[in-house]
Design a protein around this motif. Sequence first.
Motif, PDB file in Angstrom:
ATOM      1  N   LYS A 156       0.907  -1.316   0.066  1.00 57.24           N
ATOM      2  CA  LYS A 156      -0.014   0.064  -0.170  1.00 57.24           C
ATOM      3  C   LYS A 156       0.777   1.346  -0.053  1.00 57.24           C
ATOM      4  O   LYS A 156       1.773   1.386   0.779  1.00 57.24           O
ATOM      5  CB  LYS A 156      -0.981   0.081   1.111  1.00 57.24           C
ATOM      6  CG  LYS A 156      -1.853   1.095   1.023  1.00 57.24           C
ATOM      7  CD  LYS A 156      -3.163   0.717   2.176  1.00 57.24           C
ATOM      8  CE  LYS A 156      -4.331   1.871   1.724  1.00 57.24           C
ATOM      9  NZ  LYS A 156      -5.473   1.279   1.836  1.00 57.24           N
ATOM     10  N   SER A 185      -3.645   5.082  -1.194  1.00 55.54           N
ATOM     11  CA  SER A 185      -4.153   5.964   0.081  1.00 55.54           C
ATOM     12  C   SER A 185      -4.035   7.464  -0.095  1.00 55.54           C
ATOM     13  O   SER A 185      -2.717   7.747   0.167  1.00 55.54           O
ATOM     14  CB  SER A 185      -3.843   5.530   1.294  1.00 55.54           C
ATOM     15  OG  SER A 185      -4.368   6.355   2.123  1.00 55.54           O
ATOM     16  N   ARG A 211       0.890   5.475   0.236  1.00 56.05           N
ATOM     17  CA  ARG A 211       0.369   6.875   0.869  1.00 56.05           C
ATOM     18  C   ARG A 211       0.802   7.822   0.105  1.00 56.05           C
ATOM     19  O   ARG A 211       1.961   7.995  -0.007  1.00 56.05           O
ATOM     20  CB  ARG A 211       0.427   6.797   2.491  1.00 56.05           C
ATOM     21  CG  ARG A 211      -0.117   8.032   2.894  1.00 56.05           C
ATOM     22  CD  ARG A 211      -0.031   8.275   4.298  1.00 56.05           C
ATOM     23  NE  ARG A 211      -1.277   7.892   4.938  1.00 56.05           N
ATOM     24  CZ  ARG A 211      -1.458   7.461   6.196  1.00 56.05           C
ATOM     25  NH1 ARG A 211      -0.574   7.224   6.868  1.00 56.05           N
ATOM     26  NH2 ARG A 211      -2.736   7.034   6.657  1.00 56.05           N
ATOM     27  N   ASN A 239      -4.793  -0.064  -3.634  1.00 51.55           N
ATOM     28  CA  ASN A 239      -3.269  -0.044  -2.879  1.00 51.55           C
ATOM     29  C   ASN A 239      -2.376   1.343  -2.794  1.00 51.55           C
ATOM     30  O   ASN A 239      -1.635   1.608  -2.398  1.00 51.55           O
ATOM     31  CB  ASN A 239      -2.594  -0.895  -4.033  1.00 51.55           C
ATOM     32  CG  ASN A 239      -2.619  -2.311  -3.779  1.00 51.55           C
ATOM     33  OD1 ASN A 239      -3.501  -2.891  -2.713  1.00 51.55           O
ATOM     34  ND2 ASN A 239      -2.442  -3.227  -4.695  1.00 51.55           N
ATOM     35  N   ASN A 263      -9.534   6.646  -3.977  1.00 50.58           N
ATOM     36  CA  ASN A 263      -9.283   5.879  -3.242  1.00 50.58           C
ATOM     37  C   ASN A 263     -10.020   4.569  -3.350  1.00 50.58           C
ATOM     38  O   ASN A 263      -9.509   3.264  -3.181  1.00 50.58           O
ATOM     39  CB  ASN A 263      -9.285   6.184  -1.646  1.00 50.58           C
ATOM     40  CG  ASN A 263      -8.065   6.907  -1.306  1.00 50.58           C
ATOM     41  OD1 ASN A 263      -6.932   7.355  -1.880  1.00 50.58           O
ATOM     42  ND2 ASN A 263      -8.409   7.896  -0.324  1.00 50.58           N
TER      43      ASN A 263
END
Length: 67
Positions: free
Chosen positions: A38, A65, A40, A63, A58
């Motif tokens: 994931k 954020s 960010r 995967n 999102n």
Amino acid sequence: MRLARRVAAVLLASVLALTVASCAGAARSAPSLDPNKKVRVTVWAWDSTIERAAQRFNKANPNVSVT
């Protein structure tokens, strides 16, 4: 007048060369991403619609954020 044009051409060529070189350096140093990991991303914006856009993004990209 010819000197001014030559100086402008040299300056333009130098800026273009530095821009291309900086982009190439960033591409070489970019990490390879694991598709299962994931990621960010933090976005700062003045636009009030960014929150809704981030929520839709999102949902479409599990995967990644975006905050």
